[in-house]
Design a protein around this motif. Structure first.
Motif, short mmCIF file in Angstrom:
data_model
loop_
_atom_site.label_atom_id
_atom_site.label_comp_id
_atom_site.label_asym_id
_atom_site.label_seq_id
_atom_site.Cartn_x
_atom_site.Cartn_y
_atom_site.Cartn_z
N TRP A 258 0.82 -1.22 0.00
CA TRP A 258 0.00 0.00 0.00
C TRP A 258 0.85 1.26 0.00
O TRP A 258 0.35 2.36 -0.27
CB TRP A 258 -0.96 -0.01 1.20
CG TRP A 258 -0.31 0.01 2.55
CD1 TRP A 258 0.13 -1.07 3.26
CD2 TRP A 258 -0.05 1.15 3.36
NE1 TRP A 258 0.66 -0.67 4.46
CE2 TRP A 258 0.56 0.69 4.56
CE3 TRP A 258 -0.28 2.52 3.21
CZ2 TRP A 258 0.94 1.55 5.58
CZ3 TRP A 258 0.11 3.38 4.23
CH2 TRP A 258 0.70 2.89 5.39
N MET A 259 2.12 1.14 0.28
CA MET A 259 3.03 2.29 0.27
C MET A 259 4.44 1.75 0.07
O MET A 259 4.70 0.58 0.34
CB MET A 259 2.90 3.07 1.60
CG MET A 259 3.77 4.31 1.69
SD MET A 259 3.44 5.29 3.20
CE MET A 259 4.07 4.19 4.49
N THR A 260 5.35 2.59 -0.38
CA THR A 260 6.72 2.18 -0.73
C THR A 260 6.70 0.97 -1.67
O THR A 260 7.49 0.05 -1.55
CB THR A 260 7.59 1.89 0.52
OG1 THR A 260 7.06 0.75 1.23
CG2 THR A 260 7.64 3.09 1.44
N ASP A 261 5.81 1.02 -2.61
CA ASP A 261 5.53 -0.11 -3.50
C ASP A 261 6.54 -0.20 -4.63
O ASP A 261 7.02 0.82 -5.13
CB ASP A 261 4.12 0.07 -4.06
CG ASP A 261 3.70 -1.07 -4.95
OD1 ASP A 261 3.97 -2.22 -4.58
OD2 ASP A 261 3.11 -0.80 -6.01
N ILE A 262 6.84 -1.42 -5.05
CA ILE A 262 7.63 -1.63 -6.26
C ILE A 262 6.85 -2.44 -7.29
O ILE A 262 7.41 -2.93 -8.27
CB ILE A 262 8.98 -2.31 -5.97
CG1 ILE A 262 8.78 -3.60 -5.16
CG2 ILE A 262 9.93 -1.35 -5.28
CD1 ILE A 262 10.07 -4.38 -4.94
N GLY A 267 4.61 -4.07 -13.18
CA GLY A 267 3.61 -3.57 -14.10
C GLY A 267 4.20 -3.11 -15.42
O GLY A 267 3.56 -3.23 -16.47
N ALA A 268 5.40 -2.59 -15.36
CA ALA A 268 6.06 -2.13 -16.59
C ALA A 268 6.42 -3.29 -17.51
O ALA A 268 6.69 -3.08 -18.70
CB ALA A 268 7.33 -1.34 -16.24
N PHE A 269 6.42 -4.53 -16.96
CA PHE A 269 6.70 -5.71 -17.79
C PHE A 269 5.43 -6.52 -18.06
O PHE A 269 5.48 -7.54 -18.75
CB PHE A 269 7.74 -6.59 -17.10
CG PHE A 269 9.12 -5.97 -17.09
CD1 PHE A 269 9.94 -6.04 -18.20
CD2 PHE A 269 9.59 -5.29 -15.97
CE1 PHE A 269 11.20 -5.46 -18.20
CE2 PHE A 269 10.84 -4.71 -15.96
CZ PHE A 269 11.66 -4.79 -17.08
N GLY A 270 4.29 -6.08 -17.47
CA GLY A 270 3.02 -6.71 -17.82
C GLY A 270 2.39 -7.62 -16.80
O GLY A 270 1.46 -8.36 -17.13
N ALA A 296 11.12 -8.40 -14.23
CA ALA A 296 11.09 -7.36 -13.21
C ALA A 296 12.12 -7.63 -12.12
O ALA A 296 12.79 -6.70 -11.63
CB ALA A 296 9.69 -7.27 -12.60
N LEU A 297 12.29 -8.89 -11.75
CA LEU A 297 13.29 -9.24 -10.73
C LEU A 297 14.70 -8.95 -11.21
O LEU A 297 15.56 -8.50 -10.45
CB LEU A 297 13.15 -10.72 -10.35
CG LEU A 297 11.88 -11.08 -9.57
CD1 LEU A 297 11.75 -12.59 -9.44
CD2 LEU A 297 11.89 -10.43 -8.19
N GLY A 363 6.23 4.18 -17.30
CA GLY A 363 5.97 2.96 -18.04
C GLY A 363 7.23 2.26 -18.48
O GLY A 363 8.34 2.80 -18.38
N GLY A 364 7.07 1.05 -18.97
CA GLY A 364 8.20 0.30 -19.49
C GLY A 364 8.65 0.86 -20.81
O GLY A 364 8.00 1.71 -21.43
#
Length: 580
Positions: A258-262, A267-270, A296-297, A363-364
């Motif tokens: 909910w905060m300090t999210d990565i 999401g940029a990779f789908g 993403a990892l 975005g990606g």
């Protein structure tokens, strides 16, 4: 839900508080198909309602009735005027006077370390009789326990008969609002409505740092890396030392928080980890095992190696992660629109002159943008005991807040807030203030914080009309004048950064990656969730820290499927095919 921010928000808001939901890796909540039809359950709720409705005339019980409940006081938000308590305060007195409803607390705990949840679950485990009404905002496992206890009644008939049109309209905005609390077609609790989009994220950036390094706000992941590199190596705070990082994050509790999210990186990779996403084939899949999560990892490992994120990120929860930003160590943080109320005032204290601004989620490189959110506008539930003598009283109680405080009329009693000297005061020039530190004489009986009475409501903040908050702030962000009492309250008590952030959220609402599974814990989830979540989180962390090779993701996915994940996916899709 561990809302430390309430203590600061008490000073900053008059009539509304801000809540946030946290993402998790749990895999789902509860279920059944949503329906707008009355419950066909033998009429248990109807019989109780018919028997208990006698005496409610002209908006009040002619002979006062009692509703029993239990409560968890937020340690930082439990602010009472001298001589008042949770059991006897301006709100309970007003409700008794106006509605003829007296609230009796069977027990009250200070909600440190989830004490309220713990005590509730002990009661449920021992089969102890529950009070007339139980409010709960928190993990879905406890929500399931409350429903499965068999002590609470279906509420569909009560809503049809007693809910006012404002509440009904809010419920109708998204039929999925009922899915977590529906069992065999019966709605088992009243949703507590929240503001729409209130938990959706923006990218918060230290504006003064951007200016110091001579860059513009990033719009893509590649540009974000350029900014983070400058924040790490370009001395953005101008202290002559290399002591800053790019992104404030903490993933102790998962990778979609909910905060300090990565989650935006995924999401940029789908994909979106820690939830069930809808794939191109119309099926639900767990976002943490989608092949895009591997990409993403790899990116997050690269950021860890370059010092863009803290070496201790895996040890930090959301609050600890946010302190990297508020202490002036990190220049970027992802979170909701309301962070200027909490925790960002700490940044102003720790780093005088610091400035920040909300920007769209980047975005990606191929144009993909994804951020968690877009979920139904609810933030908690009211469970009504099937043995309650006056179950309809809970709806009369909730209705009162919708009718009086949610969007008050001009010149009404609640146009400025709930009660002068509690959550607001009028200055000689007619403007409102909640700044008790500056005007202590206007808040007699209070020490160092204002005390919004709505915080003590069984519905947590009185009542919220889902569309009102976003609509108001988009209007104010455009430069339009505040006209209604609610708009004036928001204009006078929110910062410009907060208002501008809400417009960013709404402008980018289409990027939200919704969690499509809101059913009950499936049979396999009940026995395997803990093991599977541990497997996911440990593997993710070890890859990011370089303790395992990137290809260990593929092995993890195989083990996840073999250890129950494949069966859970089947069960989740069976639920979805029925619910949709």
């Amino acid at each position: 839900m561990k809302k430390k921010w309430l203590s600061t928000l008490l000073v900053l808001t008059c009539a509304a508080s801000i809540a946030a939901c946290s993402g998790n890796e749990s895999g789902g909540s509860n279920g059944g198909a949503a329906t707008n039809k009355p419950d066909n359950t033998g009429g248990e709720a109807t019989k109780a309602a018919d028997a208990g409705d006698n005496g409610f005339v002209n908006g009040k019980y002619s002979t006062p009735i009692t509703l029993t409940t239990v409560w968890g006081l937020n340690e930082n938000g439990a602010i009472f005027k001298e001589g008042e308590t949770i059991e006897n305060n301006i709100l309970t007195q007003t409700i008794k006077e106006r509605l003829g409803i007296e609230i009796k607390y069977n027990w009250v705990v200070t909600n440190t370390n989830d004490a309220y949840k713990t005590k509730l679950r002990l009661m449920l485990s021992s089969g102890e009789k529950m009070p007339d009404v139980v409010a709960y905002r928190g993990d879905l496992e406890t929500v399931n326990m409350l429903i499965d206890s068999g002590q609470f009644m279906p509420v569909g008939d009560l809503v049809d008969q007693y809910a006012n049109e404002t509440y009904k309209t809010g419920l109708e905005l998204d039929p999925a609002i009922w899915l977590p609390i529906t069992r065999d077609g019966s709605k088992m609790a009243l949703p507590i409505l929240d503001y729409a989009y209130n938990g959706d994220h923006v990218m918060w950036v230290r504006q003064d740092w951007l200016e110091n390094v001579g860059l513009q706000a990033p719009t893509t992941i590649a540009e974000l890396e350029t900014v983070m590199d400058a924040f790490v190596n370009g001395d953005p705070d101008k202290d002559g030392q290399k002591n800053t990082i790019g992104l404030a994050t903490g993933f102790k509790n998962g990778f979609n928080n909910w905060m300090t999210d990565i989650g935006f990186v995924f999401g940029a990779f789908g994909t979106m980890p820690g939830q069930w996403n809808l794939n191109t084939e119309g099926k639900l899949e767990h976002g943490s095992v989608n092949p895009a999560a591997k990409e993403a990892l790899a990116k997050l490992k690269e950021w860890m190696d370059k010092g863009y994120i803290s070496q201790d990120a895996a040890l930090y929860d959301e609050t600890a992660g946010s302190e990297l930003f508020t202490k002036g160590e990190a220049g970027i943080m992802f979170g909701p629109n309301w962070l200027p109320a909490w925790p960002f005032p700490d940044l102003k204290t720790n780093v005088p002159g610091a400035t920040f601004k909300a920007y769209p989620v980047p975005g990606g490189n191929d144009g993909k943008i994804g951020s968690a959110g877009g979920n139904p506008p609810s933030n908690g539930y009211l469970f009504i005991n099937k043995d309650a003598k006056h179950p309809e009283a809970v709806l009369h109680y909730y209705n009162w807040f919708f009718e009086n405080t949610a969007n008050p009329q001009p010149d009404s009693e609640f146009a400025n807030g709930f009660k002068e000297g509690y959550d607001y005061a009028l200055l000689p020039d007619g403007t409102l203030t909640a700044d008790i530190a500056k005007y202590p004489e206007l808040f007699p009986g209070l020490k160092d914080k204002a005390a919004p009475p709505l915080f003590y409501a069984l519905t947590y903040e009185g009542a919220r009309i889902p569309s009102l908050y976003a609509d108001t702030h988009v209007k104010l962000a455009s430069g339009a004048a505040a006209e209604t009492p609610y708009e004036k309250q928001e204009f006078n008590t929110r910062t410009k950064e907060n208002t501008d952030a809400m417009k960013v959220v709404v402008d980018q609402k289409d990027i939200r990656m919704k969690n499509y599974y809101m059913g009950p814990l499936t049979e396999t989830m009940q026995s395997k969730n803990e093991l599977l979540n541990k497997l996911l989180n440990e593997t993710f962390s070890k890859i990011i820290y370089g303790q395992q090779p990137l290809d260990s993701f593929d092995t993890m996915v195989e083990n996840w499927n073999k250890s129950g994940g494949e069966q859970i996916t089947k069960e989740v899709n069976e639920w979805y095919d029925k619910a949709k």
